[in-house]
Design an enzyme around this catalytic site. Structure first.
Site, mmCIF file in Angstrom:
data_model
loop_
_atom_site.group_PDB
_atom_site.id
_atom_site.type_symbol
_atom_site.label_atom_id
_atom_site.label_comp_id
_atom_site.label_asym_id
_atom_site.label_seq_id
_atom_site.Cartn_x
_atom_site.Cartn_y
_atom_site.Cartn_z
ATOM 1 N N GLU A 1 0.748 -1.123 0.073
ATOM 2 C CA GLU A 1 0.033 -0.229 0.003
ATOM 3 C C GLU A 1 0.744 1.176 0.082
ATOM 4 O O GLU A 1 1.421 1.557 0.908
ATOM 5 C CB GLU A 1 -0.937 0.032 1.383
ATOM 6 C CG GLU A 1 -1.925 1.172 1.214
ATOM 7 C CD GLU A 1 -2.317 1.511 2.999
ATOM 8 O OE1 GLU A 1 -2.751 0.434 3.399
ATOM 9 O OE2 GLU A 1 -2.788 2.605 3.097
ATOM 10 N N ARG B 1 0.371 10.512 0.212
ATOM 11 C CA ARG B 1 0.613 11.370 1.294
ATOM 12 C C ARG B 1 2.035 12.265 0.840
ATOM 13 O O ARG B 1 2.323 13.090 1.618
ATOM 14 C CB ARG B 1 1.096 11.120 2.558
ATOM 15 C CG ARG B 1 -0.318 10.358 3.330
ATOM 16 C CD ARG B 1 -0.010 9.750 4.526
ATOM 17 N NE ARG B 1 -0.845 8.742 4.837
ATOM 18 C CZ ARG B 1 -0.982 8.056 5.927
ATOM 19 N NH1 ARG B 1 0.242 7.974 6.841
ATOM 20 N NH2 ARG B 1 -1.608 6.978 6.062
ATOM 21 N N LYS C 1 -11.052 -1.826 6.251
ATOM 22 C CA LYS C 1 -10.027 -1.710 7.107
ATOM 23 C C LYS C 1 -10.486 -1.196 8.482
ATOM 24 O O LYS C 1 -11.578 -0.137 8.641
ATOM 25 C CB LYS C 1 -9.302 -0.527 6.331
ATOM 26 C CG LYS C 1 -8.154 0.486 7.286
ATOM 27 C CD LYS C 1 -7.373 1.187 6.510
ATOM 28 C CE LYS C 1 -6.600 2.204 7.281
ATOM 29 N NZ LYS C 1 -5.657 2.711 6.559
HETATM 30 C C1 3PG Z 1 -1.455 4.613 7.964
HETATM 31 O O1 3PG Z 1 -2.533 4.715 7.175
HETATM 32 O O2 3PG Z 1 -0.576 5.486 8.405
HETATM 33 C C2 3PG Z 1 -1.343 3.259 8.563
HETATM 34 O O3 3PG Z 1 -2.302 2.972 9.476
HETATM 35 C C3 3PG Z 1 -0.063 2.861 9.137
HETATM 36 O O4 3PG Z 1 -0.231 3.113 10.580
HETATM 37 P P1 3PG Z 1 1.462 2.653 11.092
HETATM 38 O O5 3PG Z 1 2.262 3.725 10.725
HETATM 39 O O6 3PG Z 1 1.009 3.094 12.905
HETATM 40 O O7 3PG Z 1 1.777 1.596 11.278
#
Ligand code: 3PG
Length: 213
Positions: free
Chosen positions: A47, A51, A134
């Protein structure tokens, strides 16, 4: 693509490995070696969060890596969906769900993992046909105990929890009947990426791929 068809495709992605790496890519040059390192560690579903400015180009580049199944995360708007699909994303992930976002995924044939936390949010998506969701932000929203409780009255929905998950607590989630896989950024630490230590990332991926519920 109907929500039911989307869920069938999302289920197949979630079954590829116990962990879906959540990737924040700042440098486009990291995209291909990162994908190769994760695939080599037996984590094929990736994924890429939308961002960073180079996220779409990263998806485009990573889609060419053999064995990788590349999706786009942080989908917030219909424009995100269109751009992700055009870049070659084969699935999408959103922290939540809005009707406009769901409609866009249907229109652009992008299987979506929509985000939900509360029983009502889960039920609203289930009513539409989304049986794969999710659970975000997992740890902050109540963790594995919360998700287990959701599964008692609503066993039809399978989840990919993400947010605050690491090697330490992943098994708490993976051992639940209603968890298909977990998502997390811990398998691609920023420091390792900056150093180009792809072997270290393959080691983390292999460790994660060996997790069992
Ligand atoms: C996100 O979208 O930031 C994910 O949930 C990942 O979270 P994490 O950095 O705590 O693994």
């Amino acid at each position: 693509m109907t929500p039911t068809e989307q869920s069938t495709r999302a289920l197949a992605v979630c079954r590829l490995a116990p962990v879906v790496p959540v990737l924040v890519i700042d440098d486009l040059a990291h995209a291909v070696p990162l994908a190769q390192a994760l695939v080599a560690g037996c984590l094929p579903a990736l994924e890429v969060t939308l961002r960073t400015p180079c996220a779409l180009d990263a998806i485009r580049a990573m889609s060419q890596v053999p064995g990788g199944v590349v999706g786009a995360g942080t989908l917030l708007t219909p424009a995100d969906v269109k751009a992700a699909k055009a870049a070659g994303a084969t699935f999408g992930v959103s922290p939540g769900a809005t009707q406009r976002l769901l409609d866009a995924c249907a229109e652009h044939d992008l299987p979506l993992l929509p985000g939900a936390v509360t029983a009502s949010e889960v039920m609203a998506l289930l009513e539409m046909g989304y049986t794969v969701q999710k659970f975000f932000p997992a740890e902050q929203a109540g963790g594995a105990a919360f998700l287990k409780s959701i599964g008692a009255p609503i066993p039809q929905v399978g989840f990919c929890p993400t947010g605050g998950i690491s090697l330490k607590n992943a098994t708490d989630y993976l051992s639940l009947k209603n968890v298909l896989c977990v998502g997390g950024s811990w398998v691609a630490p920023k420091d390792d990426m900056a150093r180009g230590d792809w072997a270290a990332i393959t080691t983390l991926a292999a460790e994660a791929a060996g997790l069992r519920g």
